[in-house]
Design an enzyme around this catalytic site. Structure first.
Site, PDB file in Angstrom:
ATOM      1  N   HIS A  17       0.842  -1.162   0.071  1.00  0.00           N
ATOM      2  CA  HIS A  17       0.088  -0.147  -0.044  1.00  0.00           C
ATOM      3  C   HIS A  17       1.007   1.370  -0.066  1.00  0.00           C
ATOM      4  O   HIS A  17       0.567   2.237   0.349  1.00  0.00           O
ATOM      5  CB  HIS A  17      -0.942   0.114   1.278  1.00  0.00           C
ATOM      6  CG  HIS A  17      -1.772  -1.183   1.408  1.00  0.00           C
ATOM      7  ND1 HIS A  17      -2.646  -1.658   0.306  1.00  0.00           N
ATOM      8  CD2 HIS A  17      -2.058  -1.985   2.464  1.00  0.00           C
ATOM      9  CE1 HIS A  17      -3.342  -2.698   0.671  1.00  0.00           C
ATOM     10  NE2 HIS A  17      -2.789  -2.831   1.967  1.00  0.00           N
ATOM     11  N   HIS A  67      -7.129  -4.362  -1.198  1.00  0.00           N
ATOM     12  CA  HIS A  67      -6.173  -5.669  -1.938  1.00  0.00           C
ATOM     13  C   HIS A  67      -6.788  -6.380  -2.855  1.00  0.00           C
ATOM     14  O   HIS A  67      -6.438  -7.399  -3.297  1.00  0.00           O
ATOM     15  CB  HIS A  67      -6.304  -6.615  -0.599  1.00  0.00           C
ATOM     16  CG  HIS A  67      -6.030  -6.043   0.689  1.00  0.00           C
ATOM     17  ND1 HIS A  67      -7.025  -5.618   1.511  1.00  0.00           N
ATOM     18  CD2 HIS A  67      -4.952  -5.930   1.330  1.00  0.00           C
ATOM     19  CE1 HIS A  67      -6.558  -5.037   2.522  1.00  0.00           C
ATOM     20  NE2 HIS A  67      -5.200  -5.157   2.750  1.00  0.00           N
TER      21      HIS A  67
END
Lengths: 336, 210
Positions: free
Chosen positions: A57, A219
């Protein structure tokens, strides 16, 4: 899979070593714990902030370590929470601060591992509070908080709580401000292409050539629905309407806006979304007083973007505008 | 093996479990790719390799609870993610039930897994039917209890059978916990990777009496 890596199971430590080498004036790395800490700790009388989560991330969360934001960020494997031992090692570095606030994205692994670490640290006498960010409006309203994931809006929580802690506010006050931000914030994203977890070697889901997924998590886990790729203004319109209704934004409200890239979408497209968001805000009578556009909470190489809207009061507005000196957000004090 | 397990037996069983998970890495990743990130096996293998390492560093002569506790700390402090926390809780609570014991009877073994199940549910909030590791763990714990008079061989074989049936049943379930629940209907037809890992642990356990 085509990636610029050496070994799939070494991507996290090697990324962190490169991160520390690049930003060594601002941060230092605890290699065993995969924890990034401030190079110069804040003064002991102030509250410390810790966050973290799965890797993939970036720049979250290590990019937000520094003056005015986080004190520590702990990195797990790609898309998997760090374990309690890593978190405890980082918490131990913060033990001289006036309490610790954990900022946790609402995913089960993060909630469990941060929760276990908090319990263990508290047994040893640490003063710890937690705030769970659940800004994702795609799957559920506020009546089902468990179904709301923690996504890009987490960056606003880092900024607000970080500025509050830097001002010397007490732990309960810092936590209250972080919760106020979560309560007045919504995010929702779209994906145009999937991402590949290095150790998996292939995409976690597929999208047709002219297909996009609305409302997915960070995700690549499923979203609200698949649809044909829409023009930017229509994408912005759908995301904006969903968030506005969720947060209950009304004409005259002041807001902060984050147009976040998921990793594979160029700034050119993000600014087209930002333009659309500005027009929608104008039409709705919302006054944008703080904006970020760029890759702030990514999903590896996923193409796509998310929109976050945060309702501001005078206090939140001031905290967002306060200075921050971190690898990913570097802003001077207002007027400087 | 005799009808009680001493510390040496527990050490052997834990090593069998670690090796079974490590060897299952790729298969668990493949199963997880259906609705997950295809990384369940990688995370579990990392956790159980750490558990093996911690177990091997426990000096000879340590009691059963110390062995399981060391193993649990490795599981919890390995690959992280939800599975690290939950499988760590399974062994961590097991260690508590063994406290002060020099050997485990079949009833003690059942008590370990029952306590582990309770810890997993307390931490993860999953109920039976949520398509999680609980769907293999709950029937296995029940089978260990119901067959504790039959001796370890039969007891553990029954528990393995129950766990495997539990895994099979997850194919027909909608995910109710964890990240796969966001897949909604798309989770139907896929077996749960966490439940599969539980079945591997039971396979290792049962193999100690073959």
């Amino acid at each position: 899979m085509k990636k610029i890596i050496n070994q799939a199971n070494r991507v996290v430590p090697e990324m962190l070593e490169g991160f520390e080498a690049t930003h060594s004036r601002l941060v230092r790395l605890l290699p065993e714990a995969r924890a990034v800490l401030r190079r110069i700790p804040k003064s002991p009388g102030k509250v410390a902030l810790i966050s973290g989560g799965g890797s993939g991330h970036e720049p979250a969360h290590a990019g937000y370590v520094g003056f005015g934001m986080l004190d520590a960020a702990v990195a797990g494997n790609v898309f998997a929470s760090p374990n309690p031992e890593q978190l405890l090692a980082a918490l131990d570095e913060l033990k001289n601060q006036a309490g610790i606030l954990m900022i946790i994205k609402n995913y089960s692994g993060d909630v469990m591992n941060f929760g276990i670490a908090a319990e263990m640290a508290a047994e040893k006498g640490a003063i710890i509070e937690k705030v769970v960010v659940n800004d994702d409006v795609a799957l559920a309203g506020r009546d089902k908080p468990d179904w709301r994931r923690g996504i890009a809006g987490t960056v606003f929580v880092h900024k607000i709580a970080g500025a509050a802690a830097e001002k010397g506010m007490r732990l309960a006050e810092v936590r209250e401000l972080a919760e106020r931000a979560v309560a007045g914030m919504g995010s929702m994203g779209v994906a145009l292409s999937p991402c590949i977890v290095p150790e998996a070697g292939k995409p976690g889901f597929s999208l047709g050539e002219n297909e996009m997924e609305i409302g997915l998590g960070i995700h690549g886990e499923a979203g609200a629905r698949k649809t044909a790729v829409l023009p930017a203004d229509e994408i912005a319109g759908e995301l904006f309407a969903r968030i506005r209704d969720d947060v209950g934004l009304k004409s005259g409200d002041k807001v902060a806006v984050l147009v976040n890239g998921l990793g594979g979408t160029p700034p050119l497209e993000l600014y087209i979304l930002a333009r659309a968001a500005r027009r929608l805000a104008d039409q709705a009578g919302l006054n944008i007083s703080y904006s970020l556009v760029g890759n702030y909470m990514t999903s590896l190489e996923m193409a796509g973007a998310s929109l976050t809207l945060l309702r501001l009061d005078a206090e939140l507005e001031e905290l967002l505008a306060a200075p921050a000196l971190t690898p990913a957000i570097y802003q001077p004090a207002p007027g400087q | 093996m005799p009808e009680t397990i001493d510390a040496g037996g527990v050490r052997k069983i834990l090593l069998l479990m670690a090796d079974k998970i490590i060897a299952g890495r790729d298969r668990l990743n493949e199963i997880d790719s259906g609705i997950g990130d295809a990384d369940h096996g990688s995370g579990m293998a990392q956790s159980f390799a750490k558990a093996r390492e911690r177990l091997e560093s426990v000096p000879p002569g340590a009691d059963i609870a110390a062995l399981i506790k060391a193993f649990a700390s490795g599981v919890m402090g390995g690959g992280g993610g939800a599975s690290g926390a939950l499988f760590g809780a399974l062994f961590g609570e097991g260690a508590k039930t063994a406290a002060g014991k020099e050997s485990l009877s079949p009833a003690d073994l059942a008590a370990w897994w029952r306590a582990g199940l309770a810890a997993v549910q307390a931490r993860g909030k999953a109920k039976p039917g949520d398509k999680t590791m609980v769907d293999a763990l709950e029937p296995a714990a029940r089978a260990l209890e119901e067959n504790s008079a039959a001796g370890f061989g039969s007891q553990t074989a029954k528990a393995l059978e129950a766990a495997r049936q539990g895994v099979e049943a997850t194919k027909g379930m909608l995910a109710g916990q964890g990240r796969s629940r966001y897949a909604g209907e798309r989770s139907l037809g896929h077996q749960d990777a966490g439940a599969t890992s539980v079945a591997l642990l039971l396979e290792a356990l049962a193999s100690a009496w073959k």
